[in-house]
Write an enzyme that holds these catalytic residues in place. Structure first.
Site, PDB file in Angstrom:
ATOM      1  N   ARG A  39       1.109  -1.208  -0.236  1.00  0.00           N
ATOM      2  CA  ARG A  39      -0.201   0.431   0.034  1.00  0.00           C
ATOM      3  C   ARG A  39       0.538   1.474  -0.381  1.00  0.00           C
ATOM      4  NH1 ARG A  39      -5.411  -0.964   3.567  1.00  0.00           N
ATOM      5  NH2 ARG A  39      -5.911  -2.794   2.824  1.00  0.00           N
ATOM      6  N   ASP A 147     -15.063   9.257   9.316  1.00  0.00           N
ATOM      7  CA  ASP A 147     -14.321   8.307   9.767  1.00  0.00           C
ATOM      8  C   ASP A 147     -12.759   9.177   8.780  1.00  0.00           C
ATOM      9  OD1 ASP A 147     -14.402   5.300   7.893  1.00  0.00           O
ATOM     10  OD2 ASP A 147     -12.443   6.296   7.767  1.00  0.00           O
TER      11      ASP A 147
END
Length: 281
Positions: A39, A147
């Protein structure tokens, strides 16, 4: 190693684990090493850096805000779907029906979806409650979705999803979502208008106002260590209305944050605080 991936030493992995823990409370296990490489390598290359050491140095010494956010976004996990763990929505429906019975029309109702990912959870709350309790249209009813990952919040705000999201839903539930167009489905405006999405890091200050009649924080605390879990759940308690409910993930428990709660159902906790009695005039 795949094309474009950057090699990761033990020391570099340790620095990354420390960094994501300090800024986001996320506790990475050694099993996440491959995930970190896959990632973050693209980000390291895009910044023109040669190593993860150089990347962490950059983050620690004046990186742009968006680069710091990209680091967090890359290491968060965003698995969600409509009506996930649907026993929670059954319970919430009964709770809100009781509030409607007890309070005058137009009363305030606030629900927080913390760690809302791409938005299916808060939208499910809205669709489920409005379909079962249409009188809520005459209430001051709002849902907050937050979030830490700004990328998923952008998707949530669009209210559109692949048609595959309907898979597994009953026909009654699928009908609550607008018919697919070009392979995409859309949350109805009446529900979208109930939900506000905002970025929020649970490790920092919470610019939110209670009291909330329900808080959902499901499959978020699994990425925290035990002390962090207890601290977060304890903070939720302080923002819940008396006798309101906290819904958590199926593999989670409140730990040291459970003092102000009582367990009333499968991963459903009620604030122990009692409503204040009004004094007689």
């Amino acid at each position: 190693m795949e094309q474009g991936e950057v090699s990761l030493s033990e020391r570099e992995f340790s620095r990354i684990k420390n960094r994501v823990y300090s800024v986001a409370g996320i506790s990475l296990s050694d099993a996440k090493r491959t995930l970190v490489v896959s990632r973050l390598s693209k980000i390291v290359r895009s910044l023109g850096l040669s190593s993860f050491d150089a990347y962490v140095d950059y983050l620690e010494k004046g990186a742009k805000t968006e680069d710091g956010q990209a680091f967090v976004n890359a290491l968060t996990t965003n698995l969600t779907r409509f009506w996930r763990e649907d026993h929670h929505f059954d319970h919430l429906r009964d709770h809100v029906a009781q509030l409607i019975a007890d309070k005058p029309r137009g009363s305030r109702l606030r629900i927080w979806s913390a760690g809302c990912s791409t938005g299916q959870e808060p939208y499910t709350i809205g669709m489920d409650l409005l379909s079962a309790l249409p009188e809520l249209k005459r209430w001051d009813f709002k849902i907050l979705g937050t979030d830490i990952d700004t990328a998923v919040l952008a998707k949530a705000a669009s209210g559109t999803y692949p048609e595959s999201e309907l898979s597994g839903l009953s026909p009654q539930r699928a009908r609550l979502i607008e018919k697919p167009v070009d392979g995409m489905i859309r949350v109805p405006d009446a529900v979208r208008n109930l939900v506000s999405f905002k970025p929020l890091n649970l490790m920092q200050q919470w610019p939110v106002k209670g009291p909330f009649d329900a808080i959902f924080c499901r499959n978020v605390a699994i990425y925290f260590d035990k002390p962090t879990q207890g601290a977060v759940f304890g903070r939720f308690n302080s923002l819940l209305a008396p006798e309101a409910f906290l819904y958590i993930g199926h593999s989670e428990n409140l730990g040291s944050g459970g003092e102000g709660f009582k367990l009333v159902g499968k991963t459903i906790y009620q604030n122990r605080a009692k409503p204040q009695k009004r004094e007689a005039a």
